[in-house]
Design a protein around this motif. Structure first.
Motif, PDB file in Angstrom:
ATOM      1  N   UNK A 122       0.688  -1.231   0.017  1.00 10.37           N
ATOM      2  CA  UNK A 122      -0.073  -0.098   0.014  1.00 10.37           C
ATOM      3  C   UNK A 122       1.111   1.266   0.108  1.00 10.37           C
ATOM      4  N   UNK A 123       1.974   1.087   0.625  1.00  8.92           N
ATOM      5  CA  UNK A 123       2.726   2.433   0.850  1.00  8.92           C
ATOM      6  C   UNK A 123       3.636   2.501  -0.408  1.00  8.92           C
ATOM      7  N   UNK A 124       4.198   1.778  -1.296  1.00  5.54           N
ATOM      8  CA  UNK A 124       5.181   1.911  -2.405  1.00  5.54           C
ATOM      9  C   UNK A 124       4.539   1.252  -3.604  1.00  5.54           C
ATOM     10  N   UNK A 125       3.544   0.637  -3.397  1.00 12.03           N
ATOM     11  CA  UNK A 125       2.879   0.067  -4.804  1.00 12.03           C
ATOM     12  C   UNK A 125       1.716   0.639  -5.021  1.00 12.03           C
ATOM     13  N   UNK A 126       0.910  -0.032  -5.982  1.00 10.27           N
ATOM     14  CA  UNK A 126      -0.382   0.595  -6.560  1.00 10.27           C
ATOM     15  C   UNK A 126      -1.436  -0.335  -6.129  1.00 10.27           C
ATOM     16  N   UNK A 127      -1.535  -0.467  -4.885  1.00 12.66           N
ATOM     17  CA  UNK A 127      -2.516  -1.435  -4.182  1.00 12.66           C
ATOM     18  C   UNK A 127      -3.958  -1.213  -4.747  1.00 12.66           C
ATOM     19  N   UNK A 128      -4.373   0.129  -4.682  1.00 11.33           N
ATOM     20  CA  UNK A 128      -5.742   0.595  -5.431  1.00 11.33           C
ATOM     21  C   UNK A 128      -5.920   0.372  -6.801  1.00 11.33           C
ATOM     22  N   UNK A 129      -4.842   0.562  -7.469  1.00  6.84           N
ATOM     23  CA  UNK A 129      -5.151   0.464  -8.797  1.00  6.84           C
ATOM     24  C   UNK A 129      -5.208  -1.265  -9.270  1.00  6.84           C
ATOM     25  N   UNK A 130      -4.516  -2.080  -8.489  1.00  6.96           N
ATOM     26  CA  UNK A 130      -4.574  -3.421  -8.572  1.00  6.96           C
ATOM     27  C   UNK A 130      -5.774  -4.047  -8.163  1.00  6.96           C
ATOM     28  N   UNK A 131      -6.312  -3.457  -6.981  1.00  2.13           N
ATOM     29  CA  UNK A 131      -7.661  -3.820  -6.486  1.00  2.13           C
ATOM     30  C   UNK A 131      -8.655  -3.480  -7.582  1.00  2.13           C
TER      31      UNK A 131
END
Length: 106
Positions: free
Chosen positions: A14-23
């Protein structure tokens, strides 16, 4: 111990990736996720894409083409014979005058 590692990995994602985009890609592959917005790019002349209008704030992909057709009709172009449009879900970055979206829609 495995729970701490899982929490750490998720936190880093969540801090360094694109978690919201992946979800959003997993669950809303063809539409906007509840936290995303849709942007309409309308061009009155399909042969001159420099002149156009950008309208933000649509909450679903379905609203965007309807708005494009309404805008075209108000410009004496019912059916978009002269004009064109493009819809984009969630602008990820802007490269000069070009916007990159999570999901470009036509």
């Amino acid at each position: 111990m495995p729970l701490i590692v899982l929490i750490l990995v998720l936190g880093l994602w969540f801090a360094f990736g694109s978690a919201l985009v992946t979800i959003a890609n997993w669950f809303w592959g063809e539409d906007a996720a509840p936290w995303e917005w849709v942007v309409l790019h309308y061009y009155p002349n399909r042969h001159d894409l420099i002149v156009g209008e950008r309208i933000e704030g649509f909450v679903s992909v379905e609203e965007c083409p309807r708005a494009a057709l309404t805008l075209a009709a108000s410009n004496n172009d019912p059916g978009l014979r002269r004009g064109d449009y493009e819809c984009g879900v969630q602008e990820l970055e802007k490269l000069g005058d070009v916007s990159v979206y999570r999901l470009p829609v036509r």
